[in-house]
Structure formats: structure tokens, C-alpha cells
Enzyme design. Structure first.
Site, PDB file in Angstrom:
ATOM      1  CB  CYS A 155      -9.563  -8.997   3.014  1.00 54.03           C
ATOM      2  SG  CYS A 155      -7.914  -8.339   3.090  1.00 54.03           S
ATOM      3  NE  ARG A 157     -14.911  -8.486   0.479  1.00 50.04           N
ATOM      4  CZ  ARG A 157     -15.432  -7.280   0.676  1.00 50.04           C
ATOM      5  NH1 ARG A 157     -16.433  -6.874  -0.080  1.00 50.04           N
ATOM      6  NH2 ARG A 157     -14.980  -6.488   1.620  1.00 50.04           N
ATOM      7  CD1 TRP A 190      -6.252  -4.923  -1.723  1.00 53.00           C
ATOM      8  CD2 TRP A 190      -6.115  -6.410  -3.381  1.00 53.00           C
ATOM      9  NE1 TRP A 190      -5.858  -4.258  -2.851  1.00 53.00           N
ATOM     10  CE2 TRP A 190      -5.767  -5.137  -3.882  1.00 53.00           C
ATOM     11  CE3 TRP A 190      -6.093  -7.504  -4.237  1.00 53.00           C
ATOM     12  CZ2 TRP A 190      -5.415  -4.940  -5.216  1.00 53.00           C
ATOM     13  CZ3 TRP A 190      -5.736  -7.299  -5.566  1.00 53.00           C
ATOM     14  CH2 TRP A 190      -5.407  -6.022  -6.039  1.00 53.00           C
ATOM     15  CG  ASN A 247     -12.647  -6.658   4.832  1.00 46.55           C
ATOM     16  OD1 ASN A 247     -13.796  -6.387   4.509  1.00 46.55           O
ATOM     17  ND2 ASN A 247     -11.627  -6.015   4.328  1.00 46.55           N
ATOM     18  N   GLY A 248     -10.328  -5.165   6.952  1.00 47.11           N
ATOM     19  CA  GLY A 248     -10.369  -3.798   7.466  1.00 47.11           C
ATOM     20  C   GLY A 248      -8.970  -3.334   7.816  1.00 47.11           C
ATOM     21  CD  GLU A 300      -9.072   9.649 -14.963  1.00 53.11           C
ATOM     22  OE1 GLU A 300      -8.055   9.675 -15.669  1.00 53.11           O
ATOM     23  OE2 GLU A 300      -9.633   8.581 -14.636  1.00 53.11           O
ATOM     24  CE  LYS A 355     -11.505   6.242 -16.544  1.00 52.52           C
ATOM     25  NZ  LYS A 355     -10.313   6.363 -15.815  1.00 52.52           N
ATOM     26  CD  GLU A 413     -10.432   4.177 -19.801  1.00 53.87           C
ATOM     27  OE1 GLU A 413      -9.537   3.365 -20.048  1.00 53.87           O
ATOM     28  OE2 GLU A 413     -10.532   4.762 -18.704  1.00 53.87           O
ATOM     29  CG  HIS A 418      -2.938  29.610 -27.230  1.00 55.48           C
ATOM     30  ND1 HIS A 418      -2.530  30.867 -27.597  1.00 55.48           N
ATOM     31  CD2 HIS A 418      -3.173  29.672 -25.890  1.00 55.48           C
ATOM     32  CE1 HIS A 418      -2.491  31.659 -26.525  1.00 55.48           C
ATOM     33  NE2 HIS A 418      -2.896  30.941 -25.482  1.00 55.48           N
ATOM     34  CE  LYS A 426      -8.193  -2.203 -13.045  1.00 53.24           C
ATOM     35  NZ  LYS A 426      -8.742  -0.854 -13.231  1.00 53.24           N
TER      36      LYS A 426
HETATM   37  C1  F6R Z   1      -7.671   4.205 -17.511  1.00 51.58           C
HETATM   38  C2  F6R Z   1      -6.750   3.211 -17.027  1.00 51.58           C
HETATM   39  C3  F6R Z   1      -5.374   3.194 -17.561  1.00 51.58           C
HETATM   40  C4  F6R Z   1      -4.364   2.993 -16.425  1.00 51.58           C
HETATM   41  C5  F6R Z   1      -2.946   2.842 -16.992  1.00 51.58           C
HETATM   42  C6  F6R Z   1      -1.934   2.720 -15.886  1.00 51.58           C
HETATM   43  O1  F6R Z   1      -8.929   4.080 -16.944  1.00 51.58           O
HETATM   44  O2  F6R Z   1      -7.085   2.396 -16.209  1.00 51.58           O
HETATM   45  O3  F6R Z   1      -5.072   4.368 -18.238  1.00 51.58           O
HETATM   46  O4  F6R Z   1      -4.438   4.081 -15.576  1.00 51.58           O
HETATM   47  O5  F6R Z   1      -2.864   1.727 -17.825  1.00 51.58           O
HETATM   48  O6  F6R Z   1      -2.172   1.601 -15.111  1.00 51.58           O
HETATM   49  P1  F6R Z   1      -1.538   1.448 -13.687  1.00 51.58           P
HETATM   50  O7  F6R Z   1      -2.091   2.518 -12.823  1.00 51.58           O
HETATM   51  O8  F6R Z   1      -1.938   0.077 -13.240  1.00 51.58           O
HETATM   52  O9  F6R Z   1      -0.069   1.586 -13.842  1.00 51.58           O
END
Ligand code: F6R
Length: 609
Positions: free
Chosen positions: A2, A28, A75, A101-102, A481, A485, A488, A504, A604
Site C-alpha cells: 500500500c 506499491r 494492496w 500501510n501495514g 529454483e 532464476k 530465465e 543416473h 509477469k
Molecule cells: C519465475 C516466475 C514464474 C512464475 C509462474 C507462476 O520467476 O515468476 O515461473 O512463478 O509463472 O506464476 P504465479 O505464481 O503467478 O502463478
């Protein structure tokens, strides 16, 4: 997260400036917006759910009288993004308006107490207790000033806050207060401003005053007065000159959102520890009753599910099935039934594959629970029960702070279930809870002490054609993970396996200088991991080990090592161990000249199947 903003102008109406400043705070939070102003002793409020521009089109936010006002861009954390839950919130009489906010941790107790005293609540938010608390304080102590009533009310609030509060009783001031949530003042010859962040007022002034935790501020058209909440003692603080450009300010001086969000993790992890116990309890009750539990997600959220499957199994003795959402229908669709439970995890709450899996489960009468960062998203609307992961908006495309928040919430959920089922001792539960509380500090330590070193490692390996990420047990999820990272955002093909699986097949790829990242918490897998490191070294691999501080055994074998604080329980290890891998990916992408915030071909929120 927020964003809050408040201003008192010497001349002219405040609303247009509040509106434009909230636009600059939209990063935010952006699910609802609202403004309150005071003119001729009368309160004016406009608010609604939706993005600022959408709401403005309908209500015309600029058209409000008064040289003083407060505003909020939301938010959601408590209560869906609906008009009724939008800030500002008011007391019963409409004389006091509050933006916040909080997270107010004790809002349930305060709300019940105030309701018993006859106060009427209209929203589902935690914030609404504050105006009622001030109203009640004034009712019981009619001689108090507005400032004294705010001060007395703050002493009853537990949790995090940045408040801006106005009252028609004393219509020439704004009172603000801070604990853990950011708050900063701006001043110029024409007025005074308070905001969550500097970008909000950077267009009108670069003179800022930082407000610290435990401080209350009284703003008037002539200036500001800071006091300590604990003893009302005055604090003297002069403004500083901010050198940031508006763009830098939105990122708080960081070059990219991704690195800002990596650095935000201590704060976001603290927020996850404020989740109301009854939500965790409710979810744990559903999990406890389930015949079978599917953990369903995509990408990074899937890795959180994978880690959670170890948590649920080890702490609550509950076997769960982590499934890629895109595979759910094919892999599990036919076997899902009324006794199945699906726990869907999604940062955005909009990922088409995850929503698809949820729909499939719903058609088969299964129970759908979810974890998401966006309250009000499709996921929250179609789940029986959901929990918000409290990470605030994540703008960098690569998930970072939302991953560790998901892990923290899932760990709390597994602990809650463990308690219910009585499968592990109270001592063990206490120890894990203590470690979870310490996690924000641990992550802060990692970023503070390891970031420089990781930059150097990124430089050293930047030309590698391929990377391996290996871990055993729950660290398999961390390895997955780390690989995602790096791949990508730095576009380096990477491979991740449970370390035991590597021999294996994948080990045949290893040749001289091949970088292999090992995730090495000091848990039951430690000895075997050393064996796996030896196998890789024998074939010429370069070992980059993420280890606990002082793990001399592995440090002596590794070509490079990154340290996380000592004594992290295995089950919580993905949280701190993921952080160096986020940094490694980020600095490798920079070394290669890529923009980590906007990796090619990615979005995103993936809303197509
Ligand atoms: C990787 C990344 C994506 C998301 C995936 C799922 O850094 O951001 O792999 O994790 O697209 O997205 P959500 O969590 O929004 O369902």
C-alpha cells in the site's frame, strides 16, 4: 504494501496533488484508491476499488475541496478489494479519517472490544479499528486533544503501520505515525507532505525528512513536529536533500525492481509472520481432513509446492503430491474426487494453468484452498479458503520475494498441521517457530555479507555455457529454483536434479570447468552431499557451494562458496538458501548486459494455457 500520501498546502486544493502523488505510489499497490479532504470543517471522501485511473474516471478524484487531505493506494491484505474496504476509513461519526500501510496484528481483539462498546464496523480491514479507537479514546477522555488521542490509541496497536490521520475537530493538521512501515516527509515553501516513499512528492520537492520507527509527526501548514510515541518527547530532525531522479526514486535508488525486491525480503518475511492464526488454522483443518492433497502451481510457485511437500511430510506426516498445474488434468484429473483437496499456490492468482487445475478439481467436487499474493484475484474468488502471502506487489518478472513469502506461509501451515496431528514434539515446534521468527534477520545477514562475493562469482562464471544445480531432500526444490532464476534472466541453459539422481545420467555432461552449484544445509543429507560433490570434482567440475557459515568440510572442497547463517533447520532452509541463488542470477544477468526486470519472452502473469 500500500501507498499513503498526505498534504497540507498553504494555498489551493490538496486533492489534485494527492491524486498525482498516489499515481507515483501505484507500484506499491493498485487494487483500490481513496482520498479524504477537509474543507470548512467538513470531511469529504471519495474511494473505490480499481486502479487509480479507473476510479478517477468515475468519481473525479481532483474535484474535492480543502487544502488538506490524505490518500491511499491499496494492496489488499485484510478484506477483498471492494469499495467498502478501500481507505480512508472513518469512525462512527465520520469526523476522523485514517489511511494505513501495514498490518495491525491485534485488530480482532480491538474490533471485538470496540463493537461491545457500540461501534459499528463496515469493512473487513484491520485498519478500521484505528479511527474507532481514537473516537472511543476521545469519548472516554473528552479533554484530550486530537494528538493526545492518537498517541493513546497508538499505544494499543500491535503490528506494523504508517498512518496518516485527519479529524474535523482539529481541521488544520495531519497526524502521522510509523512502526516498521515506511514513512517520509517532504517540505517546500508551499506545503508539507507525508508519504510512504519519496517518489510520491519528488515532483514538488527534493527536501525530505525520514521518520523512524516509534515516531509520531504533527503536520501543519507551517511545518512539522516529530515526537516519540513511547514518551511523547520531541525529536529534532532537519530535512535532507534527495538526489534521486523520479525513476530512481520509484526503485528507491536500486537500479532494478528485482534487486529491490530481493532486498525487501526481510520486510516481506516479517509480514508473513503477522498472518492471522485462524486463517492458518482453518487451512490446516481442511488439510487434516483430506484423503489426498495435491499441491498445484507453475514455475517458482511450483518449487514452493515441492518444498512444502517435504514440510508436510516431515512435520505433519501428511503425504502430498506436488503437481505442475499444466499437467494436473492429465496426471490427476481422473482420480480427483470429493475427498481430494487441492492447495493451489500462485503469486498472481491469475495463472491460466493453475486456474485450469482448480476448475478441474472443482468440477470433481474437491476442496480448493489457495495461497496467493493478490487478494481479489481469480484464485481468491474461486477458492474455498485462501491466505495472502503478504509480499506486496512484485514488479520484477522473476519471482523473488514472493517465493520466500510462499515458503514462510507454507512452513507455518505445516507447523500448524503438525500441532493438530501431534506428530512432532512441542520442543521441535517451538524451535522451528523461533527459527522462522529469526528468518528475516538471517536473510538480512545474507544480503549484507554475501552480495559482494556473489557479484565476483557471477563475474567468474559469466561465460559458462551451462550450469548444474544440485541438492538433496528439500534442497532439491531450492536447486530447481536456482536453476530457473539463472535460466530465465541470464539465459544460461541450466540443469537441476536431486543430487542423488545426477549420477543416473546427467553426470555424463560434466567436463573440466563445468560449474555445479550445490545447496548444502547442515542436515541429514550433508554427508551424502559431500559424496556427490566428490563425484563431480573427480570429473573436473567447479563447485560453487551454498553452505552454512563455518562448514569447513564443504568449504575446503568448493572452488567458491557462499555462506548463510548457522543453525537453520533443514525444513526452513529453502528460504535463506534461495536468496544467494537469486543474487547469483541477478548479477550474472547484469554481467551479460541483460535487463533482469524484463526477461525476453516472459510475462509477469501467464494468463494463457
Ligand atoms: C519465475 C516466475 C514464474 C512464475 C509462474 C507462476 O520467476 O515468476 O515461473 O512463478 O509463472 O506464476 P504465479 O505464481 O503467478 O502463478
Amino acid at each position: 504494501m500500500c501507498g499513503i500520501f498526505g498534504c497540507i498546502l498553504k494555498e489551493g486544493n490538496a486533492a489534485p496533488l494527492i491524486h498525482s502523488s498516489l499515481k507515483r505510489l501505484e507500484y506499491r499497490g493498485y487494487d483500490s484508491v481513496g482520498i479524504a479532504t477537509i474543507s470548512d470543517g467538513k470531511m469529504y471522501i471519495k474511494k473505490d476499488s480499481g486502479k487509480i485511473d479507473e476510479v478517477d474516471k468515475i468519481v473525479n478524484l481532483d474535484d474535492m475541496p480543502g487544502n488538506l487531505g490524505i490518500g491511499h493506494t491499496r494492496w489488499a491484505t485484510h478484506g477483498a478489494p471492494l469499495k467498502v474496504n478501500s481507505h480512508p476509513h472513518t469512525d462512527c461519526t465520520g469526523e476522523i479519517a485514517v489511511v494505513h500501510n501495514g498490518i495491525i496484528e491485534n485488530f480482532m481483539e480491538l474490533r471485538a472490544e470496540l463493537q461491545n462498546l457500540g461501534h459499528t464496523f463496515v469493512s473487513k480491514t484491520d485498519t478500521e479499528v484505528m479511527p474507532h479507537l481514537i473516537e472511543e479514546t476521545l469519548k472516554q477522555n473528552p479533554n484530550l486533544t486530537f494528538q493526545q488521542a492518537v498517541l493513546a490509541s497508538l499505544k494499543r496497536i500491535e503490528g506494523s503501520y504508517a498512518f496518516a490521520i485527519i479529524s474535523t475537530r482539529e481541521p488544520n493538521k495531519i497526524i502521522c505515525a510509523r512502526n516498521e512501515s515506511p514513512l517520509v516527509l517532504g517540505i517546500n515553501g508551499k506545503g508539507v507532505f507525508c508519504a510512504s516513499d519519496i517518489p510520491a512528492f519528488l515532483e514538488v520537492t527534493n527536501k525530505a525528512v525520514m521518520i523512524n520507527n516509534g515516531e509520531l509527526v504533527i503536520l501543519t501548514a507551517d511545518g512539522y513536529e516529530i515526537r516519540r510515541i513511547s514518551d511523547n518527547s520531541p525529536v529534532t530532525r532537519d530535512p535532507i536533500k534527495v538526489e534521486w531522479t523520479a525513476e530512481m526514486a520509484v526503485k528507491q535508488g536500486y537500479p532494478h525492481f528485482m534487486i529491490k525486491e530481493i532486498h525487501e525480503q526481510p520486510e516481506t518475511l516479517r509480514n508473513t509472520l503477522r498472518i492471522q492464526d485462524h486463517y492458518l488454522d482453518l487451512l490446516a483443518t481442511f488439510l487434516d481432513r483430506a484423503n489426498e492433497v495435491f499441491l498445484v502451481a507453475c514455475g517458482t510457485s511450483y518449487h514452493a509446492c515441492l518444498a512444502a511437500s517435504y514440510m508436510f511430510s516431515k512435520l505433519a506426516f501428511l503425504p502430498t503430491y506436488p503437481v505442475y498445474a499444466s499437467e494436473f488434468l492429465e496426471q490427476c484429473g481422473k482420480s480427483v474426487n470429493i475427498d481430494s483437496t487441492l492447495l493451489a499456490v500462485s503469486q498472481s492468482g491469475e495463472t491460466a494453468d493453475t486456474i485450469g487445475a482448480v476448475s478441474c478439481a472443482q468440477q470433481r467436487a474437491a476442496t480448493v484452498l489457495s495461497l496467493t499474493n493478490v487478494i481479489g484475484s481469480t484464485m481468491t474468488r474461486i477458492s474455498r479458503v485462501y491466505i495472502g502471502t503478504q509480499a506486496g506487489p512484485e514488479i520484477g518478472v522473476a519471482a523473488t520475494k514472493t517465493f520466500t513469502s510462499q515458503l514462510s506461509v507454507l512452513a507455518q501451515l505445516a507447523l500448524k498441521l503438525a500441532k493438530k496431528r501431534g506428530k512432532i514434539s512441542q520442543d521441535e515446534i517451538d524451535c522451528l517457530e523461533e527459527n522462522l521468527k529469526k528468518m528475516p534477520d538471517d536473510v538480512e545477514t545474507i544480503v549484507r555479507t554475501q552480495e559482494e562475493k556473489i557479484k565476483q562469482i557471477a563475474k567468474k562464471y559469466v561465460d559458462s555455457k551451462v550450469f548444474f544445480f544440485l541438492g538433496r531432500g528439500i534442497s532439491t526444490a531450492t536447486a530447481f529454483e536456482g536453476r530457473l532464476k539463472l535460466m530465465e534472466i541470464a539465459y544460461i541453459p541450466s540443469i537441476a536434479f536431486p543430487a542423488g539422481e545426477s549420477k543416473h545420467g546427467p553426470i555424463s555432461l560434466i567436463e573440466d570447468g563445468f560449474p555445479v552449484v550445490f545447496i548444502c544445509p547442515r542436515d541429514d543429507t550433508h554427508k551424502t552431499v559431500i559424496g556427490n560433490i566428490m563425484e563431480m570434482k573427480a570429473r573436473g567440475a567447479h563447485i560453487i557451494a551454498v553452505v552454512e557459515e563455518g562448514d569447513k568440510e564443504i568449504e575446503s572442497l568448493a572452488d567458491d562458496f557462499i555462506e548463510v547463517p548457522k543453525g537453520i533447520p533443514s525444513i526452513l532452509s529453502p528460504i535463506p538458501f534461495a536468496v544467494p541463488l537469486q543474487l547469483l542470477a541477478y548479477y550474472t544477468a547484469l554481467e551479460k548486459g541483460y535487463n533482469p526486470d524484463m526477461p525476453r519472452n516472459l510475462a509477469k502473469s501467464v494468463t494463457v494455457k
